[in-house]
Design an enzyme around this catalytic site. Sequence first.
Site, PDB file in Angstrom:
ATOM      1  N   ASN A   7      47.552  34.612  34.359  1.00 56.44           N
ATOM      2  CA  ASN A   7      47.343  35.186  34.727  1.00 56.44           C
ATOM      3  C   ASN A   7      46.524  36.565  34.182  1.00 56.44           C
ATOM      4  OD1 ASN A   7      45.879  37.196  36.731  1.00 56.44           O
ATOM      5  ND2 ASN A   7      47.453  37.895  37.935  1.00 56.44           N
ATOM      6  N   ARG A  90      44.722  31.888  37.050  1.00 55.44           N
ATOM      7  CA  ARG A  90      44.390  32.090  38.158  1.00 55.44           C
ATOM      8  C   ARG A  90      42.924  33.070  37.929  1.00 55.44           C
ATOM      9  NH1 ARG A  90      47.055  37.548  41.150  1.00 55.44           N
ATOM     10  NH2 ARG A  90      45.303  37.526  42.917  1.00 55.44           N
ATOM     11  N   HIS A 179      42.609  37.621  47.620  1.00 53.58           N
ATOM     12  CA  HIS A 179      44.103  37.015  47.355  1.00 53.58           C
ATOM     13  C   HIS A 179      44.624  35.621  48.331  1.00 53.58           C
ATOM     14  CE1 HIS A 179      44.664  41.984  48.445  1.00 53.58           C
ATOM     15  NE2 HIS A 179      44.976  41.725  46.854  1.00 53.58           N
ATOM     16  N   ARG A 240      41.299  52.355  46.800  1.00 52.88           N
ATOM     17  CA  ARG A 240      40.078  51.523  47.261  1.00 52.88           C
ATOM     18  C   ARG A 240      39.355  52.196  49.362  1.00 52.88           C
ATOM     19  NH1 ARG A 240      40.982  45.868  45.961  1.00 52.88           N
ATOM     20  NH2 ARG A 240      40.922  46.144  43.726  1.00 52.88           N
ATOM     21  N   GLU A 383      52.296  33.789  44.146  1.00 51.81           N
ATOM     22  CA  GLU A 383      51.052  33.116  43.806  1.00 51.81           C
ATOM     23  C   GLU A 383      51.284  32.849  42.680  1.00 51.81           C
ATOM     24  OE1 GLU A 383      47.883  36.653  44.197  1.00 51.81           O
ATOM     25  OE2 GLU A 383      49.636  37.497  44.360  1.00 51.81           O
TER      26      GLU A 383
END
Length: 396
Positions: A7, A90, A179, A240, A383
Site C-alpha cells: 500500500n 492497493r 474505502h 476534511r 483491508e
Amino acid sequence: MNVLVVNCGSSSLKFQLINYDNRDVLAKGLCERIGIDGRLVYEPKNGEKEVTEAAMPTHVEAIQMVLDALVNEKSGVIKSLEEVDAIGHRVLHGGMKITNSVIIDDEVIKVIEECADLGPLHNPANLMGINACMKLMPGVPNVAVFDTAFHQTMPPKAYMYGIPKEYYEKYAIRKYGFHGTSHQYVAERCAELLEKPLADTKIITIHIGNGGSLSAVKGGHSVDTTMGFTPLAGIMMGTRSGDIDPAVLPFVMEKENLTIDQAVNALNKESGLYGVSGASSDMRDILKLVAEGDERGTIAFNLYIKRICDYIGSYFLYLDGVDAIVFTAGIGENSIPVRKAVVQRLGALGIQLDEQANNVMGEEALISTADSKIKVFAIPTNEELMIAKDTYAFVK
Ligand code: AMP
C-alpha cells in the site's frame, strides 16, 4: 500461497506478507520518509520490531529493503523470494473502467495513469510501488485492488450529481466513493456474524478513521456511499469538511483572497474536527476537550456525530430497513464514546445499545442488546486480508 500486500503513499509504503492458505501474517511493516531520508519498521511474526534508518531515494529502494528484510537470515520469514507467489497492490482510483480487482498489465497501468487526474495524490504513488515491484520481482504476478471498485455497483440515482450531464460525459464527474475494500470486508464479515447469506443482507457500514465514509450495502454490493468524486465529500472527518454548500468556496476565496488550491487545501487539511475545534483532528483529543467542557471541542464532537446519524437515517430509508450497522476503522473500532453517542441517537429505529458489550476496543463485538431491532457490530477492518484474498483468487 504467500501474498505480499503493498500500500504505497507518495512518501510511505505499508506492507504485509500473508500466507493466505491459513490467513497467517508472516511479517508486516512500513517504509517512511521515502525520497527524504528513509526508515523501515519491520515486524516479523513472533519476532521483535526492528527499525532501520537507510537511504530510500525512491520506492525501488524501499521495496528492496522490504524484500531484504523478508529473507534476512536473522529475522526473515521466508528463505528466498521465490516464496513470494504474488503481490497485491492497493490502488486508489480505477475510475469507471475498473469495477473489480485485476491482474496488472500494460492496459491496467494505462488506466491507473489516466485516473491520476481523479486521484492526484494517490494514483502516481500507487504506480511507483507497482513499477518498483515489477522491476525487482520480474515474473511474479501483480494484482491491483481498487478503493473505488466496490462502489461501482451504485445505480445512477446514487452516483450522478444534479449538475449538467455534459460534465459527466466530458469529465466523468460523478460519485466514485472510497474505502471500498474496507466496506466490502466488514459487510462480508457482518453477514457471517449474522449467519445469513450475504445476498440476503442489508447493511450500513461506517468506516470512521482519520478519513471516514458510510456505505449502504445491499446483498454484498455497494448501492451508495458518502464520499464522492473525491474523498472530501460526505461526513465530517479529521481534517476534511465533508459536505458543504459549494457556494461557500468562491465566497471565502473572495473574502480571504485565496487561490482555488488554497481554498481546497483548507477544506481538505484545515477543516473537520481540526477546523471546528481549533485544536486537533484526533478524536481522542476531541473527547478530552468535551470532558473539559470546551465549547468548540463540544461543537466539533456533536457535529461529527450528527453527520454520521444523518446518513444512517438516510440509508435506512434508502435500503428500506437494514439488518445491521457496522462500525470500523480507527474511531469505529476503538472509540467507545463515539459508538455510544451514535447508537444512542438511533432509538427511533428500534436500536438499543448494550453499554457493557460496547466496552471493547479493536475487537469484534455485537454492541446492541438482544432485543434491539437492528444489530450493531464493531468489526476491525482488514483491508490487507481482502487484498490478499483477491490476489490469491486471481493467481490461484
Ligand atoms: P485510521 O485512519 O483508521 O488509522 O484512524 C486513525 C484515527 O482513529 C485517529 O486519528 C484517531 O482519531 C482515531 N482513534 C484511534 N484510537 C482511538 C481511540 N481509542 N479513541 C478515539 N479515537 C481513536
